[in-house]
Design a protein around this motif. Structure first.
Motif, PDB file in Angstrom:
ATOM      1  N   ALA A  22       0.836  -1.206   0.000  1.00 19.94           N
ATOM      2  CA  ALA A  22       0.000   0.000   0.000  1.00 19.94           C
ATOM      3  C   ALA A  22       0.867   1.252   0.000  1.00 19.94           C
ATOM      4  N   VAL A  23       1.921   1.243   0.808  1.00 19.86           N
ATOM      5  CA  VAL A  23       2.852   2.378   0.833  1.00 19.86           C
ATOM      6  C   VAL A  23       3.433   2.607  -0.556  1.00 19.86           C
ATOM      7  N   SER A  24       3.864   1.532  -1.200  1.00 16.94           N
ATOM      8  CA  SER A  24       4.469   1.627  -2.525  1.00 16.94           C
ATOM      9  C   SER A  24       3.500   2.205  -3.554  1.00 16.94           C
ATOM     10  N   ARG A  25       2.220   1.818  -3.476  1.00 18.97           N
ATOM     11  CA  ARG A  25       1.231   2.342  -4.428  1.00 18.97           C
ATOM     12  C   ARG A  25       1.022   3.844  -4.256  1.00 18.97           C
ATOM     13  N   VAL A  26       0.956   4.299  -3.014  1.00 21.86           N
ATOM     14  CA  VAL A  26       0.760   5.732  -2.786  1.00 21.86           C
ATOM     15  C   VAL A  26       1.996   6.505  -3.247  1.00 21.86           C
ATOM     16  N   LEU A  27       3.175   5.966  -3.008  1.00 19.45           N
ATOM     17  CA  LEU A  27       4.397   6.622  -3.487  1.00 19.45           C
ATOM     18  C   LEU A  27       4.424   6.676  -5.018  1.00 19.45           C
ATOM     19  N   ALA A  28       3.930   5.639  -5.661  1.00 21.42           N
ATOM     20  CA  ALA A  28       3.890   5.620  -7.128  1.00 21.42           C
ATOM     21  C   ALA A  28       2.985   6.722  -7.658  1.00 21.42           C
ATOM     22  N   ALA A  29       1.885   6.985  -6.948  1.00 22.02           N
ATOM     23  CA  ALA A  29       0.995   8.068  -7.369  1.00 22.02           C
ATOM     24  C   ALA A  29       1.717   9.410  -7.298  1.00 22.02           C
ATOM     25  N   ALA A  87      -4.192   6.311   0.350  1.00 22.99           N
ATOM     26  CA  ALA A  87      -4.726   4.976   0.134  1.00 22.99           C
ATOM     27  C   ALA A  87      -6.235   5.033   0.326  1.00 22.99           C
ATOM     28  N   SER A  88      -6.947   4.233  -0.448  1.00 20.23           N
ATOM     29  CA  SER A  88      -8.395   4.130  -0.250  1.00 20.23           C
ATOM     30  C   SER A  88      -8.766   2.661  -0.162  1.00 20.23           C
ATOM     31  N   TYR A  89      -9.858   2.430   0.535  1.00 15.44           N
ATOM     32  CA  TYR A  89     -10.340   1.079   0.766  1.00 15.44           C
ATOM     33  C   TYR A  89     -11.816   1.044   0.388  1.00 15.44           C
ATOM     34  N   ASP A  90     -12.116   0.352  -0.715  1.00 11.61           N
ATOM     35  CA  ASP A  90     -13.473   0.367  -1.277  1.00 11.61           C
ATOM     36  C   ASP A  90     -13.952   1.797  -1.514  1.00 11.61           C
ATOM     37  N   GLY A  91     -13.032   2.636  -1.986  1.00 10.81           N
ATOM     38  CA  GLY A  91     -13.372   4.011  -2.331  1.00 10.81           C
ATOM     39  C   GLY A  91     -13.351   5.000  -1.193  1.00 10.81           C
ATOM     40  N   GLU A  92     -13.108   4.521   0.034  1.00 11.73           N
ATOM     41  CA  GLU A  92     -13.067   5.415   1.197  1.00 11.73           C
ATOM     42  C   GLU A  92     -11.625   5.778   1.515  1.00 11.73           C
ATOM     43  N   ARG A  93     -11.367   7.072   1.670  1.00  5.37           N
ATOM     44  CA  ARG A  93     -10.005   7.535   1.961  1.00  5.37           C
ATOM     45  C   ARG A  93      -9.517   6.995   3.300  1.00  5.37           C
ATOM     46  N   GLY A  94      -8.250   6.559   3.323  1.00  2.00           N
ATOM     47  CA  GLY A  94      -7.641   6.057   4.550  1.00  2.00           C
ATOM     48  C   GLY A  94      -6.169   6.424   4.607  1.00  2.00           C
ATOM     49  N   HIS A  95      -5.387   5.603   5.290  1.00  2.00           N
ATOM     50  CA  HIS A  95      -3.945   5.813   5.403  1.00  2.00           C
ATOM     51  C   HIS A  95      -3.213   4.675   4.690  1.00  2.00           C
ATOM     52  N   PRO A  96      -1.978   4.951   4.268  1.00  2.03           N
ATOM     53  CA  PRO A  96      -1.206   6.179   4.445  1.00  2.03           C
ATOM     54  C   PRO A  96      -1.655   7.310   3.520  1.00  2.03           C
ATOM     55  N   VAL A 149      -5.847   6.133  -4.063  1.00  2.00           N
ATOM     56  CA  VAL A 149      -5.153   4.960  -4.595  1.00  2.00           C
ATOM     57  C   VAL A 149      -5.755   3.725  -3.938  1.00  2.00           C
ATOM     58  N   GLU A 150      -6.506   2.954  -4.690  1.00  2.85           N
ATOM     59  CA  GLU A 150      -7.185   1.797  -4.100  1.00  2.85           C
ATOM     60  C   GLU A 150      -6.163   0.766  -3.620  1.00  2.85           C
ATOM     61  N   CYS A 151      -6.298   0.379  -2.343  1.00  5.29           N
ATOM     62  CA  CYS A 151      -5.363  -0.562  -1.721  1.00  5.29           C
ATOM     63  C   CYS A 151      -6.084  -1.703  -1.011  1.00  5.29           C
ATOM     64  N   GLY A 152      -7.399  -1.789  -1.182  1.00  4.41           N
ATOM     65  CA  GLY A 152      -8.171  -2.784  -0.462  1.00  4.41           C
ATOM     66  C   GLY A 152      -7.784  -4.214  -0.761  1.00  4.41           C
ATOM     67  N   ASP A 153      -7.120  -4.451  -1.897  1.00  7.16           N
ATOM     68  CA  ASP A 153      -6.711  -5.813  -2.237  1.00  7.16           C
ATOM     69  C   ASP A 153      -5.391  -6.213  -1.608  1.00  7.16           C
ATOM     70  N   VAL A 154      -4.656  -5.230  -1.052  1.00  6.09           N
ATOM     71  CA  VAL A 154      -3.337  -5.547  -0.483  1.00  6.09           C
ATOM     72  C   VAL A 154      -3.186  -5.097   0.968  1.00  6.09           C
ATOM     73  N   ALA A 155      -4.192  -4.402   1.521  1.00  5.49           N
ATOM     74  CA  ALA A 155      -4.063  -3.860   2.871  1.00  5.49           C
ATOM     75  C   ALA A 155      -5.444  -3.649   3.459  1.00  5.49           C
ATOM     76  N   GLY A 156      -5.481  -3.231   4.718  1.00  6.90           N
ATOM     77  CA  GLY A 156      -6.749  -2.964   5.386  1.00  6.90           C
ATOM     78  C   GLY A 156      -6.641  -1.734   6.259  1.00  6.90           C
ATOM     79  N   PRO A 157      -7.747  -1.004   6.441  1.00 10.15           N
ATOM     80  CA  PRO A 157      -7.722   0.264   7.168  1.00 10.15           C
ATOM     81  C   PRO A 157      -8.034   0.148   8.658  1.00 10.15           C
ATOM     82  N   GLU A 158      -8.287  -1.052   9.152  1.00 12.05           N
ATOM     83  CA  GLU A 158      -8.740  -1.195  10.536  1.00 12.05           C
ATOM     84  C   GLU A 158      -7.685  -0.692  11.518  1.00 12.05           C
ATOM     85  N   ASP A 159      -8.165   0.012  12.544  1.00 12.58           N
ATOM     86  CA  ASP A 159      -7.236   0.483  13.567  1.00 12.58           C
ATOM     87  C   ASP A 159      -7.595  -0.108  14.925  1.00 12.58           C
ATOM     88  N   ILE A 160      -6.649   0.003  15.835  1.00 12.40           N
ATOM     89  CA  ILE A 160      -6.802  -0.571  17.170  1.00 12.40           C
ATOM     90  C   ILE A 160      -7.145   0.546  18.144  1.00 12.40           C
TER      91      ILE A 160
END
Length: 199
Positions: free
Chosen positions: A117-124, A134-143, A178-189
């Motif tokens: 996910a980091v690499s994809r955002v850097l590529a953008a 990064a976005s997850y199912d179209g929702e903005r997230g981190h990084p 940058v859609e990242c839902g296939d390689v990462a997840g936005p859940e936080d603790i």
């Protein structure tokens, strides 16, 4: 002759005291036998950040002792009880002294964010984006990535626990998702129930 991409610094916000976790600092939560902050910093390095800055606050002395962060620049934020905004401001001030032309911001309590996910955002950013997330199912997230011209505005808007949320909302049209839902997840603790993410 091809130009060399400007370096992008990683900025890991890891100062929180884990109030809703009974006062357990998130940076020291364990993941695969090591502190969570170590995992998050490694993710930024492996994703392509030239240098990683880690903002510490709660239990900073313990983090320095127990986490292997020798490859990082550690930034102390004595104002961490005021919320994430103070950590973002402290981190941006530290990165501003470097030659970085952009900063990629991540949160320590999101163990499912990956180097991919980091690499994809850097590529953008390398493709021209000055604001990217990064976005997850179209929702903005981190990084989230900010080119240097945005740093002053981000710092000014970072108050309380909002971090960069207000700035990103005001500049939504300029943010490359940058859609990242296939390689990462936005859940936080945040709560004891969320500790299952570390399993």
């Amino acid at each position: 002759m091809t130009s060399t991409p400007s370096p992008v610094a990683g900025l890991l916000l890891a100062a929180g005291g884990g109030r809703r976790l009974g006062g357990r600092p998130k940076a020291l939560l364990g993941l695969h036998g090591r502190p969570l902050v170590e995992h998050a910093a490694r993710t930024l390095h492996e994703g392509g950040c030239s240098r990683v800055y880690v903002v510490l606050g709660a239990a900073a002395a313990d983090v320095r002792v127990h986490a292997r962060l020798t490859h990082c620049t550690l930034v102390d934020n004595p104002g961490w009880p005021d919320g994430m905004g103070s950590s973002l401001r402290a981190g941006l001030a530290a990165v501003a002294a470097s030659g970085a032309r952009a900063v990629l911001v991540a949160l320590v309590d999101q163990p499912r964010v990956t180097a991919a996910a980091v690499s994809r955002v850097l590529a953008a950013h390398r493709s021209g984006a000055e604001l990217a997330a990064a976005s997850y199912d179209g929702e903005r997230g981190h990084p989230v990535l900010f080119a240097r011209p945005h740093w002053e505005g981000v710092a000014r808007a970072a108050t309380g626990d909002r971090g960069a949320r207000t700035y990103l909302r005001e500049h939504a049209a300029a943010v490359t998702l940058v859609e990242c839902g296939d390689v990462a997840g936005p859940e936080d603790i945040d709560t004891p129930e969320d500790l299952r993410l570390l399993g």
